[in-house]
Structures are given as C-alpha cells and as structure tokens.
Design a protein around this motif. Structure first.
Motif, PDB file in Angstrom:
ATOM      1  N   GLN A  91       0.754  -1.202   0.039  1.00 20.65           N
ATOM      2  CA  GLN A  91       0.097  -0.050  -0.135  1.00 20.65           C
ATOM      3  C   GLN A  91       1.015   1.267  -0.135  1.00 20.65           C
ATOM      4  N   LEU A  92       2.218   1.199   0.155  1.00 23.84           N
ATOM      5  CA  LEU A  92       3.005   2.308   0.279  1.00 23.84           C
ATOM      6  C   LEU A  92       3.747   2.471  -0.982  1.00 23.84           C
ATOM      7  N   GLY A  93       3.627   1.422  -2.129  1.00 21.96           N
ATOM      8  CA  GLY A  93       4.328   1.658  -3.206  1.00 21.96           C
ATOM      9  C   GLY A  93       5.475   0.660  -3.500  1.00 21.96           C
ATOM     10  N   GLY A  94       5.852  -0.265  -2.715  1.00 22.85           N
ATOM     11  CA  GLY A  94       6.687  -1.387  -2.801  1.00 22.85           C
ATOM     12  C   GLY A  94       5.966  -2.417  -3.796  1.00 22.85           C
ATOM     13  N   LYS A  95       6.746  -3.556  -3.704  1.00 22.34           N
ATOM     14  CA  LYS A  95       5.979  -4.627  -4.527  1.00 22.34           C
ATOM     15  C   LYS A  95       6.067  -6.029  -3.875  1.00 22.34           C
ATOM     16  N   VAL A  96       5.072  -6.904  -3.767  1.00 17.57           N
ATOM     17  CA  VAL A  96       4.800  -8.016  -3.084  1.00 17.57           C
ATOM     18  C   VAL A  96       4.684  -9.059  -4.244  1.00 17.57           C
ATOM     19  N   SER A  97       5.269 -10.300  -4.311  1.00 17.04           N
ATOM     20  CA  SER A  97       4.849 -11.147  -5.090  1.00 17.04           C
ATOM     21  C   SER A  97       4.890 -12.646  -4.528  1.00 17.04           C
ATOM     22  N   PRO A  98       4.562 -13.647  -5.266  1.00 17.91           N
ATOM     23  CA  PRO A  98       4.702 -14.916  -4.991  1.00 17.91           C
ATOM     24  C   PRO A  98       6.079 -15.262  -4.917  1.00 17.91           C
ATOM     25  N   ALA A  99       6.575 -15.910  -3.420  1.00 20.75           N
ATOM     26  CA  ALA A  99       7.799 -16.283  -3.475  1.00 20.75           C
ATOM     27  C   ALA A  99       8.448 -17.227  -4.201  1.00 20.75           C
ATOM     28  N   LEU A 100       9.741 -17.284  -4.624  1.00 22.74           N
ATOM     29  CA  LEU A 100      10.070 -18.395  -5.469  1.00 22.74           C
ATOM     30  C   LEU A 100      10.314 -19.530  -4.509  1.00 22.74           C
ATOM     31  N   LYS A 101      10.452 -19.268  -3.272  1.00 25.83           N
ATOM     32  CA  LYS A 101      10.326 -20.477  -2.352  1.00 25.83           C
ATOM     33  C   LYS A 101       9.704 -19.992  -1.124  1.00 25.83           C
ATOM     34  N   SER A 102       8.644 -20.596  -0.678  1.00 30.96           N
ATOM     35  CA  SER A 102       7.831 -20.414   0.611  1.00 30.96           C
ATOM     36  C   SER A 102       8.663 -20.920   1.666  1.00 30.96           C
ATOM     37  N   GLU A 103       8.660 -19.975   2.614  1.00 27.74           N
ATOM     38  CA  GLU A 103       9.394 -20.488   4.067  1.00 27.74           C
ATOM     39  C   GLU A 103       8.375 -20.711   4.953  1.00 27.74           C
ATOM     40  N   TYR A 104       8.892 -21.988   5.596  1.00 23.71           N
ATOM     41  CA  TYR A 104       7.954 -22.369   6.684  1.00 23.71           C
ATOM     42  C   TYR A 104       8.723 -22.868   7.929  1.00 23.71           C
ATOM     43  N   GLY A 105       8.458 -22.215   8.884  1.00 27.61           N
ATOM     44  CA  GLY A 105       9.240 -22.881  10.238  1.00 27.61           C
ATOM     45  C   GLY A 105      10.412 -21.955  10.709  1.00 27.61           C
ATOM     46  N   LYS A 106      11.126 -22.486  11.626  1.00 24.07           N
ATOM     47  CA  LYS A 106      12.537 -21.773  12.032  1.00 24.07           C
ATOM     48  C   LYS A 106      13.539 -21.512  11.098  1.00 24.07           C
ATOM     49  N   THR A 107      13.850 -20.341  11.047  1.00 19.24           N
ATOM     50  CA  THR A 107      14.614 -19.840   9.851  1.00 19.24           C
ATOM     51  C   THR A 107      15.743 -18.810  10.214  1.00 19.24           C
ATOM     52  N   ASN A 108      17.039 -19.136  10.114  1.00 22.83           N
ATOM     53  CA  ASN A 108      18.022 -18.160  10.509  1.00 22.83           C
ATOM     54  C   ASN A 108      17.800 -16.706   9.780  1.00 22.83           C
ATOM     55  N   THR A 109      17.925 -15.849  10.678  1.00 25.96           N
ATOM     56  CA  THR A 109      17.472 -14.350  10.120  1.00 25.96           C
ATOM     57  C   THR A 109      18.637 -13.454  10.435  1.00 25.96           C
ATOM     58  N   VAL A 110      18.998 -12.693   9.352  1.00 21.77           N
ATOM     59  CA  VAL A 110      20.048 -11.652   9.686  1.00 21.77           C
ATOM     60  C   VAL A 110      19.361 -10.278   9.734  1.00 21.77           C
ATOM     61  N   VAL A 111      19.521  -9.643  11.086  1.00 22.32           N
ATOM     62  CA  VAL A 111      19.172  -8.391  11.325  1.00 22.32           C
ATOM     63  C   VAL A 111      20.177  -7.064  11.267  1.00 22.32           C
ATOM     64  N   ASP A 112      19.641  -5.914  11.206  1.00 23.57           N
ATOM     65  CA  ASP A 112      20.647  -4.908  11.745  1.00 23.57           C
ATOM     66  C   ASP A 112      20.222  -4.538  13.015  1.00 23.57           C
ATOM     67  N   ASN A 113      20.954  -5.253  13.904  1.00 27.49           N
ATOM     68  CA  ASN A 113      20.635  -5.088  15.372  1.00 27.49           C
ATOM     69  C   ASN A 113      21.231  -3.518  15.841  1.00 27.49           C
ATOM     70  N   SER A 114      21.674  -2.645  15.206  1.00 23.52           N
ATOM     71  CA  SER A 114      21.788  -1.081  15.414  1.00 23.52           C
ATOM     72  C   SER A 114      20.594  -0.382  15.236  1.00 23.52           C
ATOM     73  N   GLN A 115      19.445  -1.058  14.912  1.00 24.03           N
ATOM     74  CA  GLN A 115      18.353  -0.393  14.539  1.00 24.03           C
ATOM     75  C   GLN A 115      17.341  -0.613  15.881  1.00 24.03           C
ATOM     76  N   ILE A 116      16.708   0.410  16.467  1.00 26.49           N
ATOM     77  CA  ILE A 116      15.972   0.500  17.521  1.00 26.49           C
ATOM     78  C   ILE A 116      14.994  -0.888  17.825  1.00 26.49           C
ATOM     79  N   ILE A 117      14.349  -1.234  16.706  1.00 24.02           N
ATOM     80  CA  ILE A 117      13.155  -2.359  16.936  1.00 24.02           C
ATOM     81  C   ILE A 117      14.062  -3.608  16.925  1.00 24.02           C
ATOM     82  N   PHE A 118      15.360  -3.710  16.637  1.00 26.00           N
ATOM     83  CA  PHE A 118      16.180  -4.894  16.964  1.00 26.00           C
ATOM     84  C   PHE A 118      17.049  -4.666  18.144  1.00 26.00           C
TER      85      PHE A 118
END
Ligand code: XMP
Length: 518
Positions: A91-118
């Motif tokens: 709704q803010l102008g980006g793009k959402v598409s069907p994923a080439l590969k769905s993800e389900y379950g526990k997944t290693n995720t890399v985040v920018d932990n210098s951001q407040i939310i992380f």
C-alpha cells in the motif's frame, strides 16, 4: 488521564491473539479490532501504536483485506507482521509477489541490530516464518533491516514515519528474540510506559462497577471455574451483598469440587456475597438417562443448566444486572469468529432468556486468561482454584462415553482424582518436565472387558487417561508421561476404584482427535 494503548488490526491470521498477549506481557494495554475498524473509532482510541497482523490472503488479490490508506497519515507508529508487513509494502508503493520458495518454520534471520526495533538482538537469530508471498521491493523511504537465505526483505523500516515491518512472526515462541521486538516497539518507538498492571485494573474496575451498579442487585452464575470465580471475587469487592451467586451443581463436577467451591464462596468463605448452592445432580442424571449421543448430551446439559439457573433466579426476583465471566478470547472469537462447529461448546453461566434483568455486566471481558488468574490471586482466591486446568462446561458428561449414570460418575471421579494426584506428585518433583501437560484427566470409555482379580473373573469398565501439551487448545499433542508415572496411576486406579479392571492411555494428537473424548 488516558491509559497507553496499542491497537491491533486483525487481518485474519491464526496468531493474532498471541500478538495481543505479548503486548499485554509488556504491561501495555491493547485491543484487537477488525482491519476495517472505522477511522473515527481508531482516532477515538488514541493508540500510541498500531500493529497490523498476519493473515491468509495475498495483498495483490483485489478481494483481500486492505488497510484504510488514511491509516498511514495519522502519524502513529505502525508495526506490520507477515501479511501486515506485506500490506505496508504494497500500500505504500513497494512490490509483493509470490515467493520463489515459500518459507515455513524456524529460519536463520540476519538483522541490523543497530536499529531500535532490533535492540538487544543477535545479528543472526532464529525467527518463525510462514509465508508464500514475499516483499520483492521495499517502498520508497524504507530501508531493509533483515533478510534470510530465501527472503531478501525479512524486515524493513521507514524510521522517519516510524513504520516497521517483519516478515516473520515475533509473537510465537519459536522466534527466539520476539519478545524483545515487542518491547522495543511499545516502549522505545511508541513511548508506552508499561502502566497496565492487574492491581490498577482491580482498583479501576471496582470503581467502575460501583458507578455502574449503584445500589442495584447483581446475579452471577458461578460454575467453580476460574472465570466465574474471579468475576465473583471482583464483584464482591465492589458491591458486597448486592451480589448473589448461584452455584448450580450439575453432579458432573470433579471429585470434591462442589465442596471446594462452597468452602471458598459459601458462608464460611472469605468473600462478602450471597451464595446459593443448588444441588441439581438428580435432575441432571434423570434428564441424561438413556442418552448416548454426545451432541444430545451437550445440548441437554446446556439447556438444563439454564433452566435450573432461571428457576433459582426467579426466586430471587428482579435483578438489575446479570454478571458473566466472559473473557477477552471469547470476545475476540465471537467478534471475528468463523470456524465450523465441531462441538457445541457451552460455558456454564451462558445467557438465560427468562431471567429478569436490565443489563449485562462483564468485568473480565478485556482480560486474557493469565491476567484473570493474576487478578484472582490478588483478590485472595486460593491458588489451587485459580490455577485450575480447563474443565468443560458439560463436565464429566463429556468424559463418560455413552449414557451417564450416577455410578459411572462416581467411577470416573475416583479414577480422575487418583490420576491427577499422581501427575501432580510427579510434577512437584520435576516442575519443568518436558512432558508437562496443559490438561490431564481420566474418562470412562463404554468398553467393558474381562479381567482377573484374586481368583475370580471380572467384567468391568475401562478407563482412558489423557494428557495433552498445548498452549492454544486448538491443536495439541499427547504428553509423553513417564511410564512409571502412568503404570503407578494405573495400578492405583484398578486397585482402588471398584468397577475398573483396565486402563488405556490416549496418545492421539488434536487434530485428528480432540482434547475431550466427546
Ligand atoms: P476439545 O475437546 O474441543 O477441547 O478439543 C478444547 C478445550 O475446550 C475445553 N472444552 C470446553 N470448554 N465448554 C467449555 O467451557 C465446553 O463445552 C467445552 N468442551 C471442551 C476442553 O476441556 C479443552 O480444554
């Protein structure tokens, strides 16, 4: 002064109540409303922040639920989770598409932990994924703050507008650092103070009840379950003897349960209220005679409960308010509910048609179960009652397969008491046992079989033992109770309960089974 609150807009996902519980665990009040809540209602709530939940749809499907575009110009921080993240992107102008590969379950995720939310997160952390669409391109103004091997935008944010989005589910326990994300959002980003405490809930609700009730009379159906007991204690604190509690004992309670309820709320208990105990066991047994079909039994017990309650209420005469122990999950489920009826659940204390009252009063309607328990403890209800495991409204009626008779009730009560005693004893020694069940009980099957006792042949009933591990009761797995605990309980049951010569353990999950046998 208005209490801090977070608005959770529901897009139909299965974990939405869990999001609300996590926010409440941060001591921040929140409410769940449908995604299409009106803009004027949203503004009236003055939320400090909003959370857009997950949901089963695809945002680019024209029929899928969308957020009102005005939501994004209110200047209020937003956290989008899963489908909610895709809503922000789309709704803010980006793009959402069907994923080439769905993800389900526990997944290693890399985040920018210098951001407040992380804040406080590890750079790589395990997060729970469940999606088939993905954010292909973030909208202008957003930076990408997290990714996985298969998902290039696992998190994104527009810090200026205070919009945050995560593709994973921080609310489920499988996301290792999910609680930190909620704390960062509600405290650091939304500026909430954490002022939602059960002690202040009690104070404010007591004065609200006093205002609402004035010198009127209130009637409450007390079942002995946690919710109606806590409602009784809260109302008693507010209005004392203007409250009358009618406890209908349908004769299908657990062993000693009726006496326990009486000792807490009756004349010798510690609460100031009028307590009416109706022993309607014989009435229920006669109505249930010859009835075998589970739904029939449930309906009869539900209807008779209301009949007996109404008859007693009439004796009391006109009351001004009928109180109910409705809690927030009931409110959310009935407001947004859509699931098929597997069993016609009824909660003892359901709404009678013929009681003369002007208004309904539901003092717990905004609380989750954990909060209800905390309120109960603070009001002085014994811990044993407050921390009771769930017990179905139709009671042992659905734990006796086939026809209910007083003799079968006695058998199942005795066996159940022994089983629970043995499980509790084992849990006392190992309180965090891996097998710790959320609910455990004995049920009477309609099977009789041959056994041998002493030198004689027996032809007696078989008991089924059940114990399930679950948090939501919608899915459950059978608890792997240690063998020695099971066999010890089994030995005691066949030795101590006349009429039983065989014990089974039910090891089915839900689905395909259910928690109760009927
Ligand atoms: P099922 O058997 O549907 O049970 O898997 C799920 C949870 O609900 C409880 N239960 C009931 N609770 N009224 C209630 O208040 C009912 O009629 C009822 N039937 C089942 C059950 O004990 C389990 O916790």
């Amino acid at each position: 002064m208005k209490r801090d609150n977070i608005l959770i807009l529901d897009f139909g996902g299965q974990y939405n109540q869990l999001i609300a519980r996590r926010v409440r665990e941060c001591h921040v009040y929140c409410e769940v409303h449908s995604y299409d809540m009106s803009m004027s209602d949203i503004k009236a709530m003055e939320p400090k922040g909003m959370i857009l939940t997950g949901g089963p749809n695809s945002v680019y499907d024209p029929a899928s639920p969308h957020a009102a575009q005005e939501l994004f110009s209110l200047g209020i921080p937003i956290l989008g989770i899963c489908y909610g993240a895709q809503i922000l992107a789309y709704q803010l102008g980006g793009k959402v598409s069907p994923a080439l590969k769905s993800e389900y379950g526990k997944t290693n995720t890399v985040v920018d932990n210098s951001q407040i939310i992380f804040k406080g997160w590890n750079e790589t952390s395990v997060a729970w994924m469940s999606h088939t669409d993905y954010i292909e391109r973030a909208p202008d103004g957003f930076t990408i703050t997290g990714h996985t091997g298969d998902c290039p935008v696992a998190a994104m944010q527009d810090e200026g507008r205070r919009f945050y989005a995560v593709q994973f589910h921080p609310e489920v326990v499988h996301t290792d650092e999910g609680m930190k994300l909620f704390r960062n959002f509600v405290y650091d980003i939304c500026g909430c103070k954490g002022d939602w405490k059960m002690s202040s809930f009690i104070d404010s609700t007591v004065s609200q009840i006093k205002n609402q009730v004035g010198d009127g009379k209130v009637l409450l159906g007390l079942s002995g379950g946690v919710d109606s007991s806590v409602a009784a204690a809260l109302l008693s604190r507010a209005i004392g003897r203007q409250l009358t509690c009618v406890f209908v004992d349908h004769g299908l309670l657990r062993k000693n349960e009726a006496d326990e309820v009486k000792s807490v709320f009756g004349p010798d208990g510690s609460f100031d209220l009028n307590f009416v105990h109706i022993d309607a066991s014989d009435h229920f047994y006669s109505k249930l005679a010859g009835i075998e079909e589970p739904e029939n039994k449930r309906k009869i017990i539900g209807a008779e409960f209301i009949n007996v309650f109404e008859k007693e209420a009439k004796k009391i005469g006109e009351v001004d308010f009928l109180a109910q122990g409705t809690i927030y999950p009931d409110v959310i489920e009935s407001g947004l509910g859509k699931s098929a009826t597997i069993k016609s659940h009824h909660n003892v204390g359901g709404l009678p048609d013929h009681v003369d009252f002007k208004e309904i009063i539901e003092p717990l309607r905004m609380l989750f179960k954990d909060e209800v328990r905390e309120v109960g403890m603070k009001l002085g209800i014994p811990e044993k009652l407050v921390n009771r495991q769930p017990f179905p409204g139709p009671g042992l009626g659905v734990r006796i397969i086939g026809e209910v008779t007083p003799e079968k009730v006695r058998i199942v009560q005795e066996a159940d008491a022994i089983y629970r005693e043995e499980i509790d004893r084992a849990l006392e020694q190992d309180p965090d046992a891996r097998w710790k069940p959320a609910q455990y009980y004995a049920a009477l099957t309609n099977l009789r079989s041959v056994g041998v006792m002493g030198d004689g042949r027996t032809y007696d009933h078989a008991i089924a033992l059940r114990a399930v591990i679950t948090t939501d009761f919608m899915t459950a797995t059978a608890a792997p109770i240690p063998w020695d605990v099971l066999t010890h309980a089994s030995d005691r049951i066949v030795n101590e309960v006349k009429g039983i010569n065989r014990v089974f353990y039910d090891c089915t999950s839900k689905p395909p089974a259910t928690v109760e046998l009927e």
